[in-house]
Design a protein around this motif. Sequence first.
Motif, short mmCIF file in Angstrom:
data_model
loop_
_atom_site.label_atom_id
_atom_site.label_comp_id
_atom_site.label_asym_id
_atom_site.label_seq_id
_atom_site.Cartn_x
_atom_site.Cartn_y
_atom_site.Cartn_z
N SER A 1 -36.09 -84.86 -38.61
CA SER A 1 -37.43 -85.38 -38.91
C SER A 1 -37.70 -86.68 -38.16
O SER A 1 -38.81 -86.90 -37.66
CB SER A 1 -37.58 -85.60 -40.42
OG SER A 1 -37.51 -84.36 -41.12
N GLN A 2 -36.69 -87.53 -38.07
CA GLN A 2 -36.85 -88.79 -37.34
C GLN A 2 -37.11 -88.52 -35.86
O GLN A 2 -37.98 -89.15 -35.23
CB GLN A 2 -35.60 -89.65 -37.51
CG GLN A 2 -35.38 -90.17 -38.92
CD GLN A 2 -34.09 -90.95 -39.05
OE1 GLN A 2 -33.60 -91.55 -38.10
NE2 GLN A 2 -33.51 -90.94 -40.25
N VAL A 3 -36.35 -87.59 -35.31
CA VAL A 3 -36.50 -87.23 -33.90
C VAL A 3 -37.88 -86.62 -33.65
O VAL A 3 -38.53 -86.90 -32.64
CB VAL A 3 -35.38 -86.24 -33.51
CG1 VAL A 3 -35.74 -85.48 -32.24
CG2 VAL A 3 -34.06 -86.98 -33.32
N ALA A 4 -38.33 -85.76 -34.58
CA ALA A 4 -39.65 -85.15 -34.43
C ALA A 4 -40.74 -86.20 -34.37
O ALA A 4 -41.64 -86.14 -33.53
CB ALA A 4 -39.90 -84.17 -35.58
N GLN A 5 -40.66 -87.19 -35.26
CA GLN A 5 -41.66 -88.25 -35.26
C GLN A 5 -41.59 -89.07 -33.97
O GLN A 5 -42.62 -89.48 -33.43
CB GLN A 5 -41.48 -89.16 -36.47
CG GLN A 5 -42.61 -90.16 -36.67
CD GLN A 5 -43.95 -89.49 -36.85
OE1 GLN A 5 -44.13 -88.66 -37.74
NE2 GLN A 5 -44.93 -89.83 -35.99
N LYS A 6 -40.38 -89.26 -33.47
CA LYS A 6 -40.20 -90.00 -32.22
C LYS A 6 -40.87 -89.26 -31.06
O LYS A 6 -41.52 -89.88 -30.21
CB LYS A 6 -38.71 -90.20 -31.94
CG LYS A 6 -38.41 -91.08 -30.74
CD LYS A 6 -36.92 -91.32 -30.60
CE LYS A 6 -36.62 -92.21 -29.40
NZ LYS A 6 -35.16 -92.46 -29.24
N LEU A 7 -40.73 -87.94 -31.03
CA LEU A 7 -41.35 -87.14 -29.97
C LEU A 7 -42.87 -87.15 -30.10
O LEU A 7 -43.59 -87.21 -29.10
CB LEU A 7 -40.82 -85.71 -30.00
CG LEU A 7 -39.35 -85.53 -29.60
CD1 LEU A 7 -38.90 -84.09 -29.80
CD2 LEU A 7 -39.14 -85.96 -28.14
N VAL A 8 -43.37 -87.09 -31.33
CA VAL A 8 -44.81 -87.18 -31.56
C VAL A 8 -45.34 -88.52 -31.05
O VAL A 8 -46.37 -88.60 -30.37
CB VAL A 8 -45.15 -86.99 -33.06
CG1 VAL A 8 -46.60 -87.38 -33.34
CG2 VAL A 8 -44.88 -85.56 -33.49
N ASP A 9 -44.63 -89.60 -31.39
CA ASP A 9 -45.05 -90.94 -30.98
C ASP A 9 -45.00 -91.11 -29.46
O ASP A 9 -45.71 -91.95 -28.89
CB ASP A 9 -44.16 -92.00 -31.64
CG ASP A 9 -44.36 -92.07 -33.15
OD1 ASP A 9 -45.39 -91.56 -33.64
OD2 ASP A 9 -43.47 -92.62 -33.83
#
Length: 369
Positions: free
Chosen positions: A70-78
């Motif tokens: 989930s942290q990685v997903a948010q990082k990619l979105v950002d």
Amino acid sequence: MASAPAWAGDVVIGFAAPLTGGSAHYGTDLKRGVELALDDANARNLKIGGQPVHFVLEAEDDQGDPRMGSQVAQKLVDANVAGVVGHFNSGTTIPASRIYNTAGIPMVSPTATNPTLTAQGFSNVFRVVNSDAQMGKLAGQSAVQALKGKSIAVIDDRTAFGQGMADEFVKGVESAGGKIADREFTTDKAVDFKAQLTKIKSSNPDVVFWGGLDQQAGLLAKQMRQLGMRAILLGGGSFENDNFLKVAGSSAEGATSWDYGIPLSKMKTGREFDEKMKKKYNEGVVAYAPAAYDAAWVLINAMQKANSTDPKVYGPLVKSVAFEGISGNIAFLPNGDMKDPMATFYKVIDGKWVPQAVAVGDKVGPVTN
């Protein structure tokens, strides 16, 4: 004043999978598949929206952990990625998919198989692999019909993949008229299965199904033989590679498994793709690199169809993408699942995985040249 189109010039494709830890060999293999896809796309000097585009990869290590996923997903979105290939594990892909969905970013998983992924109703979530529902059904039916299992036991690792596959396997066994004699569970970090196996042994099973990944499957095979168990070890998309053979050693002999897709040797351009892998990385395909390559091209093809790299513009067209990929024919059902997923039934003979049968959708037939 007109604003510039999103992602003009460099088009960033996100990628996430375990690049460290016990499943790093899978994650690295997947990453290489995406890299080759972007290399090939860039070599074609594509233009989208009238502008030349250059694809670049933003790769993240989710460690196979749902929270990190989930942290990685948010990082990619950002990072404003145009699309995502990933993740590897169902347990990381499902929570990550919710983040991509909220952001409106298309995601294509090469390997996440749990039915929950596409049952969420998200319009931008896809996979280029069978779901556990199909694989579990195939494995369950083969345990009864092909392996003649009269007493069948199940053990899983309680992950979204392992438990999900085991649940579908049980349904497959029961639909074929078979019965489950015992069901046990462990964790995806365990190395000692003797307690579970000792309990299972009392039911004198003909077949033991493992819901989990390769390294543990190898240890399980060894410990089964150490306890004098002669049951056939069966898996569903979990350990059909050399890593299992190395861990299991001579205990691997006779093990069986349904694997996602078809053998590399049966893919139309499989050998050529394997040679490209060897040339660039000094190592050929480990497992799912062809599917990762195809997943990347799903996104690229949708961008070309929409003549845009903006996720909000090209995203709705992903579901209509259809092409002949490295791993097979790529086309989607409305929910994001594959239209006609393929699977292969293997058996370990003389220390090698030997294809025994191939399934296309629900139809099972012999392996052909």
